[in-house]
Motif scaffolding. Sequence first.
Motif, PDB file in Angstrom:
ATOM      1  N   ILE A   1      16.656  44.871 -21.929  1.00 56.96           N
ATOM      2  CA  ILE A   1      16.655  43.770 -22.912  1.00 56.96           C
ATOM      3  C   ILE A   1      17.158  42.493 -22.253  1.00 56.96           C
ATOM      4  O   ILE A   1      18.301  42.432 -21.777  1.00 56.96           O
ATOM      5  N   LYS A   2      16.279  41.491 -22.229  1.00 54.92           N
ATOM      6  CA  LYS A   2      16.690  40.202 -21.655  1.00 54.92           C
ATOM      7  C   LYS A   2      17.303  39.370 -22.775  1.00 54.92           C
ATOM      8  O   LYS A   2      16.583  38.745 -23.564  1.00 54.92           O
ATOM      9  N   ALA A   3      18.623  39.390 -22.876  1.00 54.87           N
ATOM     10  CA  ALA A   3      19.305  38.728 -24.007  1.00 54.87           C
ATOM     11  C   ALA A   3      19.346  37.210 -23.825  1.00 54.87           C
ATOM     12  O   ALA A   3      19.217  36.473 -24.799  1.00 54.87           O
ATOM     13  N   LEU A   4      19.524  36.740 -22.587  1.00 57.84           N
ATOM     14  CA  LEU A   4      19.504  35.298 -22.298  1.00 57.84           C
ATOM     15  C   LEU A   4      18.632  35.063 -21.079  1.00 57.84           C
ATOM     16  O   LEU A   4      18.781  35.736 -20.052  1.00 57.84           O
ATOM     17  N   LYS A   5      17.720  34.072 -21.213  1.00 56.72           N
ATOM     18  CA  LYS A   5      16.756  33.829 -20.137  1.00 56.72           C
ATOM     19  C   LYS A   5      16.936  32.422 -19.573  1.00 56.72           C
ATOM     20  O   LYS A   5      16.449  31.456 -20.148  1.00 56.72           O
ATOM     21  N   ALA A   6      17.701  32.305 -18.508  1.00 53.87           N
ATOM     22  CA  ALA A   6      17.877  31.028 -17.787  1.00 53.87           C
ATOM     23  C   ALA A   6      18.205  29.869 -18.736  1.00 53.87           C
ATOM     24  O   ALA A   6      17.471  28.902 -18.830  1.00 53.87           O
ATOM     25  N   ILE A   7      19.341  30.022 -19.411  1.00 55.01           N
ATOM     26  CA  ILE A   7      19.745  29.012 -20.393  1.00 55.01           C
ATOM     27  C   ILE A   7      20.355  27.792 -19.704  1.00 55.01           C
ATOM     28  O   ILE A   7      21.291  27.914 -18.909  1.00 55.01           O
ATOM     29  N   ASP A   8      19.840  26.613 -20.038  1.00 58.93           N
ATOM     30  CA  ASP A   8      20.463  25.336 -19.684  1.00 58.93           C
ATOM     31  C   ASP A   8      20.894  24.694 -20.986  1.00 58.93           C
ATOM     32  O   ASP A   8      20.093  24.616 -21.927  1.00 58.93           O
ATOM     33  N   LEU A   9      22.135  24.236 -21.034  1.00 55.65           N
ATOM     34  CA  LEU A   9      22.609  23.632 -22.283  1.00 55.65           C
ATOM     35  C   LEU A   9      23.791  22.718 -21.996  1.00 55.65           C
ATOM     36  O   LEU A   9      24.650  23.052 -21.180  1.00 55.65           O
ATOM     37  N   CYS A  10      23.814  21.573 -22.676  1.00 51.74           N
ATOM     38  CA  CYS A  10      24.949  20.643 -22.553  1.00 51.74           C
ATOM     39  C   CYS A  10      25.546  20.419 -23.935  1.00 51.74           C
ATOM     40  O   CYS A  10      24.819  20.096 -24.871  1.00 51.74           O
TER      41      CYS A  10
ATOM     42  N   GLY B   1      19.946  38.740 -33.169  1.00 53.12           N
ATOM     43  CA  GLY B   1      19.382  39.267 -31.932  1.00 53.12           C
ATOM     44  C   GLY B   1      18.861  38.203 -30.986  1.00 53.12           C
ATOM     45  O   GLY B   1      18.314  38.517 -29.930  1.00 53.12           O
ATOM     46  N   SER B   2      19.049  36.915 -31.323  1.00 51.69           N
ATOM     47  CA  SER B   2      18.504  35.852 -30.459  1.00 51.69           C
ATOM     48  C   SER B   2      19.378  35.594 -29.234  1.00 51.69           C
ATOM     49  O   SER B   2      18.943  34.920 -28.301  1.00 51.69           O
ATOM     50  N   GLY B   3      20.609  36.115 -29.237  1.00 52.18           N
ATOM     51  CA  GLY B   3      21.450  35.968 -28.046  1.00 52.18           C
ATOM     52  C   GLY B   3      22.690  35.113 -28.261  1.00 52.18           C
ATOM     53  O   GLY B   3      23.410  34.807 -27.296  1.00 52.18           O
ATOM     54  N   LYS B   4      22.985  34.742 -29.499  1.00 53.30           N
ATOM     55  CA  LYS B   4      24.115  33.830 -29.767  1.00 53.30           C
ATOM     56  C   LYS B   4      25.449  34.427 -29.306  1.00 53.30           C
ATOM     57  O   LYS B   4      26.222  33.772 -28.603  1.00 53.30           O
ATOM     58  N   THR B   5      25.709  35.686 -29.724  1.00 54.12           N
ATOM     59  CA  THR B   5      27.001  36.298 -29.366  1.00 54.12           C
ATOM     60  C   THR B   5      27.094  36.501 -27.856  1.00 54.12           C
ATOM     61  O   THR B   5      28.157  36.305 -27.259  1.00 54.12           O
ATOM     62  N   THR B   6      25.983  36.857 -27.244  1.00 53.41           N
ATOM     63  CA  THR B   6      25.979  37.034 -25.783  1.00 53.41           C
ATOM     64  C   THR B   6      26.331  35.712 -25.108  1.00 53.41           C
ATOM     65  O   THR B   6      27.185  35.666 -24.206  1.00 53.41           O
ATOM     66  N   LEU B   7      25.723  34.627 -25.562  1.00 59.20           N
ATOM     67  CA  LEU B   7      25.994  33.312 -24.961  1.00 59.20           C
ATOM     68  C   LEU B   7      27.475  32.953 -25.110  1.00 59.20           C
ATOM     69  O   LEU B   7      28.141  32.585 -24.131  1.00 59.20           O
TER      70      LEU B   7
ATOM     71  N   LYS C   1      16.106  31.215 -29.463  1.00 55.41           N
ATOM     72  CA  LYS C   1      15.133  32.192 -29.966  1.00 55.41           C
ATOM     73  C   LYS C   1      14.777  33.142 -28.831  1.00 55.41           C
ATOM     74  O   LYS C   1      14.406  32.684 -27.747  1.00 55.41           O
ATOM     75  N   SER C   2      14.910  34.427 -29.080  1.00 58.30           N
ATOM     76  CA  SER C   2      14.609  35.439 -28.062  1.00 58.30           C
ATOM     77  C   SER C   2      15.213  35.078 -26.707  1.00 58.30           C
ATOM     78  O   SER C   2      14.538  35.159 -25.669  1.00 58.30           O
ATOM     79  N   GLY C   3      16.464  34.629 -26.719  1.00 57.09           N
ATOM     80  CA  GLY C   3      17.161  34.362 -25.460  1.00 57.09           C
ATOM     81  C   GLY C   3      16.808  33.061 -24.780  1.00 57.09           C
ATOM     82  O   GLY C   3      17.183  32.840 -23.628  1.00 57.09           O
ATOM     83  N   GLN C   4      16.074  32.181 -25.481  1.00 56.21           N
ATOM     84  CA  GLN C   4      15.719  30.884 -24.876  1.00 56.21           C
ATOM     85  C   GLN C   4      16.072  29.746 -25.820  1.00 56.21           C
ATOM     86  O   GLN C   4      15.909  29.879 -27.032  1.00 56.21           O
ATOM     87  N   ILE C   5      16.499  28.627 -25.225  1.00 58.23           N
ATOM     88  CA  ILE C   5      16.759  27.435 -26.042  1.00 58.23           C
ATOM     89  C   ILE C   5      15.410  26.769 -26.289  1.00 58.23           C
ATOM     90  O   ILE C   5      14.731  26.368 -25.328  1.00 58.23           O
ATOM     91  N   ILE C   6      15.029  26.640 -27.554  1.00 54.91           N
ATOM     92  CA  ILE C   6      13.728  26.009 -27.780  1.00 54.91           C
ATOM     93  C   ILE C   6      13.846  24.517 -28.071  1.00 54.91           C
ATOM     94  O   ILE C   6      12.887  23.787 -27.877  1.00 54.91           O
TER      95      ILE C   6
END
Length: 233
Positions: A19-28, A42-48, A206-211
């Motif tokens: 399960i890819k919970a976070l996929k190369a997240i960039d965020l400021c 399940g979008s990855g919030k808690t993991t982040l 969404k699904s481990g990506q910042i949209i």
Amino acid sequence: MNPSPILELQQVSKSYGRIKALKAIDLCIPPGSVFGILGPNGSGKTTLLSIVLDVLAADKGRYLWFGQEGGPEVRRKIGSLLETPNFYHYLSGEDNLRVTSSISGRGQSPEAITKALQIVKLEERRKSRFSTYSLGMKQRLAIAAALLGDPAVLVFDEPTNGLDPVGIAEIRELIRQLHAAGHTIIMASHLLDEVEKVCSHMAILKSGQIITTGSVEEVLADEDIVEVSAADN
Ligand code: ATP
């Protein structure tokens, strides 16, 4: 020029087995914001949040708090509520905060504990047993624990989850007050309505990506994005 971010993630990835919970997240995350991370279950919030709080290790990428990579100095500036702490049911709210502060080493003075109880409006019930608290009061005590040591940044995972409408309104108002008192707040939520009401800035995960990310106004001006996130909630 944009102010330096309080938190910056660079290409952060995390998998649990397949399960890819976070996929190369960039965020400021800008200083002084109430930053909502909006996403369905399940979008990855808690993991982040767990990664930036050093509870979980990322597989790849890095994150900077106040422009720096980790360390106790940085950690002291961050208060968090990922899951409800294990408070003792037979102790008072105040005694529970004493225990929490002696374990964490944060905000150990009686004044610090009194101040935290005042901020979350539990001063009158400070001597009551934790077991007699409503769910909303329990959550406010957990926020008081996060406030010990007067951290600049507060990180909350789904702070209104499971609460009744009164409890939800109280926590949202408390978040507004904490922001007005100068804290930067980062909060995960699966409720568009909550992010709209409480946050100044947001990202949609969404699904481990910042949209998308930006001010709440900017993000919500994009009707396609709003439709996508509302459909998920
Ligand atoms: P929720 O609001 O339901 O907690 P979330 O947006 O916080 O959702 P995460 O809990 O970060 O999302 O989960 C992201 C993905 O990783 C999901 O597919 C989830 O099932 C999976 N996941 C999370 N924790 C684990 C774990 N310990 N082991 C295996 N998979 C996990």
